[in-house]
Write a protein that holds these residues in place. Structure first.
Motif, mmCIF file in Angstrom:
data_model
loop_
_atom_site.group_PDB
_atom_site.id
_atom_site.type_symbol
_atom_site.label_atom_id
_atom_site.label_comp_id
_atom_site.label_asym_id
_atom_site.label_seq_id
_atom_site.Cartn_x
_atom_site.Cartn_y
_atom_site.Cartn_z
ATOM 1 N N PHE A 56 14.366 101.101 9.869
ATOM 2 C CA PHE A 56 14.635 102.495 9.520
ATOM 3 C C PHE A 56 15.854 102.614 8.617
ATOM 4 O O PHE A 56 16.688 101.720 8.529
ATOM 5 C CB PHE A 56 14.804 103.363 10.776
ATOM 6 N N ALA A 57 15.903 103.742 7.922
ATOM 7 C CA ALA A 57 17.058 104.153 7.129
ATOM 8 C C ALA A 57 17.496 105.499 7.690
ATOM 9 O O ALA A 57 16.736 106.158 8.419
ATOM 10 C CB ALA A 57 16.682 104.259 5.655
ATOM 11 N N MET A 58 18.695 105.921 7.349
ATOM 12 C CA MET A 58 19.180 107.189 7.889
ATOM 13 C C MET A 58 20.109 107.894 6.921
ATOM 14 O O MET A 58 20.610 107.287 5.974
ATOM 15 C CB MET A 58 19.871 106.966 9.232
ATOM 16 N N ALA A 59 20.321 109.180 7.182
ATOM 17 C CA ALA A 59 21.261 109.997 6.419
ATOM 18 C C ALA A 59 22.294 110.520 7.414
ATOM 19 O O ALA A 59 22.033 111.451 8.178
ATOM 20 C CB ALA A 59 20.549 111.143 5.723
ATOM 21 N N ILE A 60 23.458 109.901 7.405
ATOM 22 C CA ILE A 60 24.552 110.268 8.302
ATOM 23 C C ILE A 60 25.250 111.479 7.681
ATOM 24 O O ILE A 60 25.508 111.499 6.477
ATOM 25 C CB ILE A 60 25.533 109.088 8.443
ATOM 26 N N PRO A 61 25.571 112.490 8.474
ATOM 27 C CA PRO A 61 26.253 113.655 7.911
ATOM 28 C C PRO A 61 27.596 113.282 7.280
ATOM 29 O O PRO A 61 28.300 112.401 7.777
ATOM 30 C CB PRO A 61 26.470 114.576 9.118
ATOM 31 N N GLN A 62 27.932 113.972 6.200
ATOM 32 C CA GLN A 62 29.224 113.770 5.547
ATOM 33 C C GLN A 62 30.335 114.017 6.565
ATOM 34 O O GLN A 62 30.256 114.922 7.386
ATOM 35 C CB GLN A 62 29.376 114.727 4.366
ATOM 36 N N GLY A 63 31.357 113.163 6.524
ATOM 37 C CA GLY A 63 32.463 113.281 7.460
ATOM 38 C C GLY A 63 32.305 112.402 8.695
ATOM 39 O O GLY A 63 33.160 112.398 9.573
ATOM 40 N N TYR A 64 31.184 111.637 8.746
ATOM 41 C CA TYR A 64 30.931 110.741 9.862
ATOM 42 C C TYR A 64 30.578 109.357 9.344
ATOM 43 O O TYR A 64 30.221 109.186 8.176
ATOM 44 C CB TYR A 64 29.773 111.262 10.733
ATOM 45 N N PRO A 83 29.593 89.395 12.987
ATOM 46 C CA PRO A 83 30.743 88.771 12.332
ATOM 47 C C PRO A 83 31.726 89.783 11.739
ATOM 48 O O PRO A 83 32.858 89.435 11.468
ATOM 49 C CB PRO A 83 30.114 87.896 11.237
ATOM 50 N N ASN A 84 31.310 91.023 11.567
ATOM 51 C CA ASN A 84 32.191 92.038 10.988
ATOM 52 C C ASN A 84 32.324 93.232 11.937
ATOM 53 O O ASN A 84 32.200 94.377 11.538
ATOM 54 C CB ASN A 84 31.659 92.512 9.642
ATOM 55 N N THR A 85 32.594 92.957 13.184
ATOM 56 C CA THR A 85 32.587 94.025 14.171
ATOM 57 C C THR A 85 33.896 94.804 14.221
ATOM 58 O O THR A 85 34.956 94.183 14.155
ATOM 59 C CB THR A 85 32.255 93.457 15.568
ATOM 60 N N PRO A 86 33.892 96.118 14.307
ATOM 61 C CA PRO A 86 32.666 96.887 14.155
ATOM 62 C C PRO A 86 32.303 97.032 12.684
ATOM 63 O O PRO A 86 33.171 97.203 11.836
ATOM 64 C CB PRO A 86 33.014 98.248 14.762
ATOM 65 N N GLY A 87 31.028 96.985 12.426
ATOM 66 C CA GLY A 87 30.546 97.252 11.076
ATOM 67 C C GLY A 87 30.520 98.753 10.843
ATOM 68 O O GLY A 87 30.393 99.527 11.784
ATOM 69 N N THR A 88 30.647 99.164 9.598
ATOM 70 C CA THR A 88 30.617 100.584 9.249
ATOM 71 C C THR A 88 29.434 100.878 8.345
ATOM 72 O O THR A 88 29.237 100.191 7.340
ATOM 73 C CB THR A 88 31.917 100.994 8.520
ATOM 74 N N ALA A 118 22.133 95.489 19.098
ATOM 75 C CA ALA A 118 23.467 96.025 18.836
ATOM 76 C C ALA A 118 23.540 97.447 19.362
ATOM 77 O O ALA A 118 22.547 97.997 19.854
ATOM 78 C CB ALA A 118 23.777 96.001 17.339
ATOM 79 N N GLN A 119 24.722 98.029 19.242
ATOM 80 C CA GLN A 119 24.939 99.424 19.599
ATOM 81 C C GLN A 119 25.446 100.174 18.368
ATOM 82 O O GLN A 119 26.204 99.618 17.574
ATOM 83 C CB GLN A 119 25.987 99.560 20.692
ATOM 84 N N LEU A 120 25.045 101.426 18.256
ATOM 85 C CA LEU A 120 25.496 102.297 17.170
ATOM 86 C C LEU A 120 26.340 103.412 17.775
ATOM 87 O O LEU A 120 25.927 104.061 18.732
ATOM 88 C CB LEU A 120 24.308 102.909 16.438
ATOM 89 N N VAL A 121 27.527 103.627 17.222
ATOM 90 C CA VAL A 121 28.415 104.681 17.683
ATOM 91 C C VAL A 121 28.707 105.604 16.511
ATOM 92 O O VAL A 121 29.217 105.160 15.473
ATOM 93 C CB VAL A 121 29.739 104.097 18.242
ATOM 94 N N ALA A 122 28.374 106.884 16.664
ATOM 95 C CA ALA A 122 28.694 107.885 15.636
ATOM 96 C C ALA A 122 30.160 108.265 15.786
ATOM 97 O O ALA A 122 30.634 108.519 16.903
ATOM 98 C CB ALA A 122 27.802 109.107 15.805
ATOM 99 N N ALA A 123 30.891 108.287 14.677
ATOM 100 C CA ALA A 123 32.321 108.572 14.742
ATOM 101 C C ALA A 123 32.761 109.397 13.536
ATOM 102 O O ALA A 123 32.285 109.177 12.418
ATOM 103 C CB ALA A 123 33.118 107.263 14.779
ATOM 104 N N PRO A 124 33.683 110.345 13.756
ATOM 105 C CA PRO A 124 34.226 111.101 12.623
ATOM 106 C C PRO A 124 35.091 110.192 11.748
ATOM 107 O O PRO A 124 35.665 109.213 12.225
ATOM 108 C CB PRO A 124 35.069 112.194 13.281
ATOM 109 N N VAL A 125 35.165 110.527 10.485
ATOM 110 C CA VAL A 125 35.957 109.756 9.526
ATOM 111 C C VAL A 125 37.125 110.609 9.064
ATOM 112 O O VAL A 125 36.942 111.739 8.612
ATOM 113 C CB VAL A 125 35.097 109.350 8.304
#
Length: 153
Positions: A56-64, A83-88, A118-125
């Motif tokens: 799948f592909a996704m569209a993450i909201p701006q600011g996250y 190897p690059n944890t956490p990945g962004t 893996a696990q995905l965590v949504a986070a504000p930027v």
């Protein structure tokens, strides 16, 4: 107890090779990360790495961002990590999500299609800017580098 933040909505586009797989989801009511599964069969040799397709592909909201983190059970039992944890994953990326796994173990490790990887965590930027200055303010630590705060003098 404070109320939790309102969920954000992330648009998800299923790719043909992701047909029939579950979308990322929380395993428990208080989980911070959503489990994501493999869309392919892969065997990682010892010390090997591979960017595993998720389908799948996704569209993450701006600011996250989406942070990609290892699964603790895979790390403990098999030495499998990122190897690059956490990945962004940035909000403007629209390609397939791939999870880079590395095998730190001594044995080959097989990932089957549908395995949680893996696990995905949504986070504000928080956006930042840099201001160039001639001097920095003093601190107790100063220029002490790696490990300098844990050493008794």
């Amino acid at each position: 107890m404070p109320s939790p933040l309102a969920p954000i909505e992330i648009a998800l586009k299923r790719l043909p090779h992701g047909a029939g797989l579950p979308v990322p989801a929380y395993a428990t009511a208080h989980a911070a990360g959503m489990d994501v599964v493999s869309a392919e069969d892969v065997t990682l040799p010892p010390r090997g790495r591979h960017a595993i397709a998720t389908g799948f592909a996704m569209a993450i909201p701006q600011g996250y961002e989406i942070q990609v983190r290892p699964r603790s059970g895979l790390a403990l039992k098999h030495g499998i990590s990122l190897p690059n944890t956490p990945g962004t994953i940035d909000a403007d990326y629209r390609g397939e999500l791939k999870i880079i796994l590395i095998n730190h173990g001594d044995e080959p490790f097989t990932v089957a299609r549908g395995d949680r990887i893996a696990q995905l965590v949504a986070a504000p930027v928080q956006i930042a800017t840099f201001a160039e200055v001639d001097e920095l303010d003093d601190t107790v630590r100063g220029a002490g580098g790696f490990g300098s705060t844990g050493v008794a003098t």
